[in-house]
Design a protein around this motif. Structure first.
Motif, PDB file in Angstrom:
ATOM      1  N   LEU A 117      -6.885   2.796   1.641  1.00 57.28           N
ATOM      2  CA  LEU A 117      -6.189   4.277   1.351  1.00 57.28           C
ATOM      3  C   LEU A 117      -7.061   5.134   0.633  1.00 57.28           C
ATOM      4  O   LEU A 117      -7.520   4.462  -0.472  1.00 57.28           O
ATOM      5  CB  LEU A 117      -4.646   3.990   0.770  1.00 57.28           C
ATOM      6  CG  LEU A 117      -4.001   5.238   0.624  1.00 57.28           C
ATOM      7  CD1 LEU A 117      -3.349   5.709   1.750  1.00 57.28           C
ATOM      8  CD2 LEU A 117      -2.876   4.565  -0.342  1.00 57.28           C
ATOM      9  N   ARG A 149      -4.060   9.136  -1.052  1.00 62.24           N
ATOM     10  CA  ARG A 149      -2.881   8.162  -0.510  1.00 62.24           C
ATOM     11  C   ARG A 149      -2.422   8.865   0.917  1.00 62.24           C
ATOM     12  O   ARG A 149      -1.243   8.821   1.463  1.00 62.24           O
ATOM     13  CB  ARG A 149      -1.853   8.006  -1.536  1.00 62.24           C
ATOM     14  CG  ARG A 149      -2.041   7.532  -2.623  1.00 62.24           C
ATOM     15  CD  ARG A 149      -0.793   7.785  -3.646  1.00 62.24           C
ATOM     16  NE  ARG A 149       0.365   7.338  -2.958  1.00 62.24           N
ATOM     17  CZ  ARG A 149       1.418   8.398  -3.006  1.00 62.24           C
ATOM     18  NH1 ARG A 149       1.161   9.691  -3.806  1.00 62.24           N
ATOM     19  NH2 ARG A 149       2.577   8.062  -2.484  1.00 62.24           N
ATOM     20  N   ASP A 150      -3.282   9.586   1.549  1.00 61.76           N
ATOM     21  CA  ASP A 150      -2.772  10.363   2.902  1.00 61.76           C
ATOM     22  C   ASP A 150      -3.722  10.169   3.991  1.00 61.76           C
ATOM     23  O   ASP A 150      -3.481  10.730   5.120  1.00 61.76           O
ATOM     24  CB  ASP A 150      -2.479  11.704   2.659  1.00 61.76           C
ATOM     25  CG  ASP A 150      -3.643  12.718   2.378  1.00 61.76           C
ATOM     26  OD1 ASP A 150      -4.884  12.247   2.113  1.00 61.76           O
ATOM     27  OD2 ASP A 150      -3.369  13.766   2.194  1.00 61.76           O
ATOM     28  N   CYS A 152      -7.999   8.533  -2.038  1.00 65.07           N
ATOM     29  CA  CYS A 152      -7.264   8.562  -3.304  1.00 65.07           C
ATOM     30  C   CYS A 152      -6.249   9.509  -3.209  1.00 65.07           C
ATOM     31  O   CYS A 152      -5.481   9.768  -4.378  1.00 65.07           O
ATOM     32  CB  CYS A 152      -8.740   9.268  -4.225  1.00 65.07           C
ATOM     33  SG  CYS A 152      -9.091  10.792  -3.197  1.00 65.07           S
ATOM     34  N   MET A 200       0.765  -1.270  -0.160  1.00 64.84           N
ATOM     35  CA  MET A 200       0.079  -0.042   0.152  1.00 64.84           C
ATOM     36  C   MET A 200       0.919   1.266   0.051  1.00 64.84           C
ATOM     37  O   MET A 200       1.632   1.350   1.134  1.00 64.84           O
ATOM     38  CB  MET A 200      -0.698  -0.103   1.270  1.00 64.84           C
ATOM     39  CG  MET A 200      -2.015   1.047   1.252  1.00 64.84           C
ATOM     40  SD  MET A 200      -3.196   1.060   2.496  1.00 64.84           S
ATOM     41  CE  MET A 200      -3.974  -0.586   2.090  1.00 64.84           C
ATOM     42  N   ASP A 201       0.723   2.286  -1.054  1.00 64.57           N
ATOM     43  CA  ASP A 201       1.497   3.155  -1.122  1.00 64.57           C
ATOM     44  C   ASP A 201       1.276   4.421  -0.479  1.00 64.57           C
ATOM     45  O   ASP A 201       0.634   5.480  -0.974  1.00 64.57           O
ATOM     46  CB  ASP A 201       1.676   3.391  -2.706  1.00 64.57           C
ATOM     47  CG  ASP A 201       2.724   4.526  -3.041  1.00 64.57           C
ATOM     48  OD1 ASP A 201       3.643   4.654  -2.320  1.00 64.57           O
ATOM     49  OD2 ASP A 201       2.481   5.198  -4.181  1.00 64.57           O
ATOM     50  N   ILE A 202       1.287   4.557   0.809  1.00 60.38           N
ATOM     51  CA  ILE A 202       0.656   5.458   1.549  1.00 60.38           C
ATOM     52  C   ILE A 202       1.648   6.532   1.626  1.00 60.38           C
ATOM     53  O   ILE A 202       3.117   6.422   1.903  1.00 60.38           O
ATOM     54  CB  ILE A 202       0.510   4.971   3.178  1.00 60.38           C
ATOM     55  CG1 ILE A 202      -0.454   4.139   3.204  1.00 60.38           C
ATOM     56  CG2 ILE A 202       0.247   6.239   4.148  1.00 60.38           C
ATOM     57  CD1 ILE A 202      -0.446   3.084   4.476  1.00 60.38           C
ATOM     58  N   ASP A 203       1.423   7.925   1.626  1.00 61.76           N
ATOM     59  CA  ASP A 203       2.230   9.098   1.655  1.00 61.76           C
ATOM     60  C   ASP A 203       2.455   9.588   2.918  1.00 61.76           C
ATOM     61  O   ASP A 203       1.787  10.584   3.321  1.00 61.76           O
ATOM     62  CB  ASP A 203       1.563   9.982   0.640  1.00 61.76           C
ATOM     63  CG  ASP A 203       2.574  11.315   0.342  1.00 61.76           C
ATOM     64  OD1 ASP A 203       3.716  11.267   0.860  1.00 61.76           O
ATOM     65  OD2 ASP A 203       2.317  12.171  -0.416  1.00 61.76           O
TER      66      ASP A 203
END
Length: 208
Positions: free
Chosen positions: A73, A77-78, A75, A1-4
């Motif tokens: 997550l 990503r935060d 849209c 999961m590409d979490i910012d």
């Protein structure tokens, strides 16, 4: 999961906690990458406490853990939406949610209708001479006639649904289906139950 995690200077992202079964939003916390990884590993929701400046597993002192079901997550990503099954009240003040709400399921208009039926049942339990409202209510009159009459109405409406299901008038079928559901909800309340009790039975059957 590409979490910012770098979007905010503190490396934290908000985590919205929602009950998997009732749909209620329980609380809002914050996670850094370490808290996120620990949550996935332990299956117990872990936050980064801004007050304590350390990782904090919800329930580590109270025993009121948040058992992880899923993480989504958003849209941008935060922001995380975390669905859980809670053990006990969630808020540190002892309430089910941090908004002092009861953690019970809501079914839109059906819940509103269930509340109306409950109020009519309560009115039926009041001596007729003391009733000041809804004296001519159909639902009150059903409760006045007792369980046998209510059960009979459910049976009658069920037969009507079967008849209309075999016909081709969709409007009549939908109307009879609404009548059946309405009277079934009255029967549930007469027996001291509600929609959530039936949902629990169905959930238990289908979770095996």
């Amino acid at each position: 999961m590409d979490i910012d995690f770098n979007k905010n200077n503190d490396g934290l992202v908000p985590a919205i906690i929602q009950d998997q079964d009732t749909g209620k939003v329980l609380m809002l916390g914050y996670m850094n990458e370490e808290a996120y990884l620990k949550t996935n590993e332990s299956k117990k929701v872990t936050f980064f406490s801004r007050t304590k400046q350390r990782l904090w597993t919800k329930g580590e002192e109270s025993g009121n853990f948040l058992n992880l079901v899923s993480i989504k997550l958003d849209c941008d990503r935060d922001t995380l939406l975390i669905k859980v099954r809670p053990e006990g009240p969630v808020c540190h003040k002892g309430t089910d949610t941090c908004w002092a709400e009861e953690n019970s399921a809501e079914y839109g208009f059906l819940s509103e209708l269930e509340g109306i039926i409950a109020s009519r049942k309560k009115l039926s339990e009041t001596p007729k001479e003391n009733r000041q409202e809804n004296e001519n209510s159909y639902v009150v009159s059903l409760f006045d006639k007792g369980l046998n009459k209510i059960a009979q109405k459910v049976g009658e409406e069920a037969v009507e649904v079967v008849i209309e299901a075999k016909d081709h008038d969709e409007n009549l079928f939908l109307n009879e289906s609404a009548d059946l559901l309405f009277h079934y909800m009255i029967l549930l309340k007469a027996k001291g139950y509600g929609l959530e009790d039936i949902v629990k039975v169905l959930r238990k059957r289908h979770s095996k």
